[in-house]
Design an enzyme around this catalytic site. Structure first.
Site, short mmCIF file in Angstrom:
data_model
loop_
_atom_site.label_atom_id
_atom_site.label_comp_id
_atom_site.label_asym_id
_atom_site.label_seq_id
_atom_site.Cartn_x
_atom_site.Cartn_y
_atom_site.Cartn_z
N ASP A 178 9.77 -3.99 -3.80
CA ASP A 178 11.03 -3.30 -3.55
C ASP A 178 11.74 -4.01 -2.40
OD1 ASP A 178 9.58 -2.57 -1.30
OD2 ASP A 178 9.84 -0.42 -1.57
N HIS A 179 12.71 -3.33 -1.81
CA HIS A 179 13.49 -3.92 -0.72
C HIS A 179 12.63 -4.33 0.47
CE1 HIS A 179 13.15 0.39 0.07
NE2 HIS A 179 13.17 0.06 1.35
N SER A 206 4.07 -1.49 3.40
CA SER A 206 2.66 -1.35 3.76
C SER A 206 1.72 -1.87 2.68
CB SER A 206 2.32 0.12 4.01
OG SER A 206 2.34 0.85 2.80
N GLY A 207 2.16 -1.87 1.45
CA GLY A 207 1.31 -2.23 0.32
C GLY A 207 0.61 -1.03 -0.29
N ASN A 208 0.56 0.09 0.42
CA ASN A 208 -0.16 1.27 -0.07
C ASN A 208 0.44 1.84 -1.34
OD1 ASN A 208 -2.37 1.75 1.75
ND2 ASN A 208 -0.85 2.20 3.31
N GLY A 209 1.71 2.19 -1.29
CA GLY A 209 2.35 2.77 -2.46
C GLY A 209 2.37 1.80 -3.63
N GLU A 210 2.56 0.54 -3.33
CA GLU A 210 2.60 -0.49 -4.37
C GLU A 210 1.26 -0.58 -5.07
OE1 GLU A 210 5.79 -0.67 -1.64
OE2 GLU A 210 3.66 -0.82 -1.15
N HIS A 212 -16.03 -9.32 -6.10
CA HIS A 212 -16.84 -8.13 -6.37
C HIS A 212 -16.20 -7.16 -7.34
CE1 HIS A 212 -19.40 -8.42 -2.45
NE2 HIS A 212 -19.29 -9.57 -3.08
N ASN A 213 -14.86 -7.07 -7.34
CA ASN A 213 -14.18 -6.05 -8.13
C ASN A 213 -13.37 -6.60 -9.29
OD1 ASN A 213 -13.69 -5.12 -4.90
ND2 ASN A 213 -14.95 -3.81 -6.20
N ARG A 273 -20.58 -2.01 -12.26
CA ARG A 273 -19.71 -1.09 -11.52
C ARG A 273 -18.31 -1.06 -12.10
NH1 ARG A 273 -22.33 -3.50 -6.03
NH2 ARG A 273 -24.31 -2.38 -6.24
#
Length: 157
Positions: free
Chosen positions: A8-9, A72-76, A103-104, A142
């Site tokens: 986003d912006h 922040s990268g969190n919502g993304e 690992h993931n 996993r």
């Protein structure tokens, strides 16, 4: 390798720098937006589009990964993880970025453009794109547990 981008912006200016960096490094970059700076735009559509493209490309046998960028990268990360089959990791340094791949088998990395100097954010993304999944049995197991839960819900556990 194809690299799908969404932001986003808050990550727009960094995304433009990253596009140049990745193109010069030989990646096939696909920009899912934002395509112009708009202080009132919303990240979910851009990040979901990038994540869906990664999942679709990988299902078709195309070598593809993704990067979603925000303040922040969190919502993304949360938006990209809504796509069925997507595994998006929030990374704040190159080591975490590598572990997400090793690992993931994360296919998408989320980075907070407002949390890092430009060169540091690029190093996080470069580390992610360069690192292969280890393929270790324990990691495969996993990832399968998570995939089964995504498909079947509680019954898979």
């Amino acid at each position: 390798m194809k690299v799908h981008l969404g932001t986003d912006h808050a990550g727009f200016d960094f995304k433009e720098v990253l596009k140049t960096h990745l193109t010069e490094a030989g990646y096939d970059v696909v920009d899912h937006g934002a395509l112009a700076y708009d202080a009132l735009d919303d990240y979910p559509a851009f990040c979901i589009a990038a994540a869906q493209a990664v999942v679709d490309d990988q299902a078709a046998g195309v070598d593809a990964l993704g990067v979603v960028i925000g303040g922040s990268g969190n919502g993304e990360q949360m938006a990209a993880n809504l796509v069925k089959g997507a595994r998006t990791a929030l990374a704040w340094n190159p080591e975490i970025s590598k572990l997400a791949r090793q690992h993931n088998d994360a296919q998408i990395v989320a980075v907070g453009a407002r949390q890092h100097p430009e060169d540091e954010a690029i190093a996080i993304i470069d580390a992610f794109l360069a690192e292969p999944f280890s393929g270790d049995d324990r990691h495969e197991r996993r990832i399968k547990i998570m995939g089964d839960y995504e498909e079947q819900g509680r019954e898979a556990l």
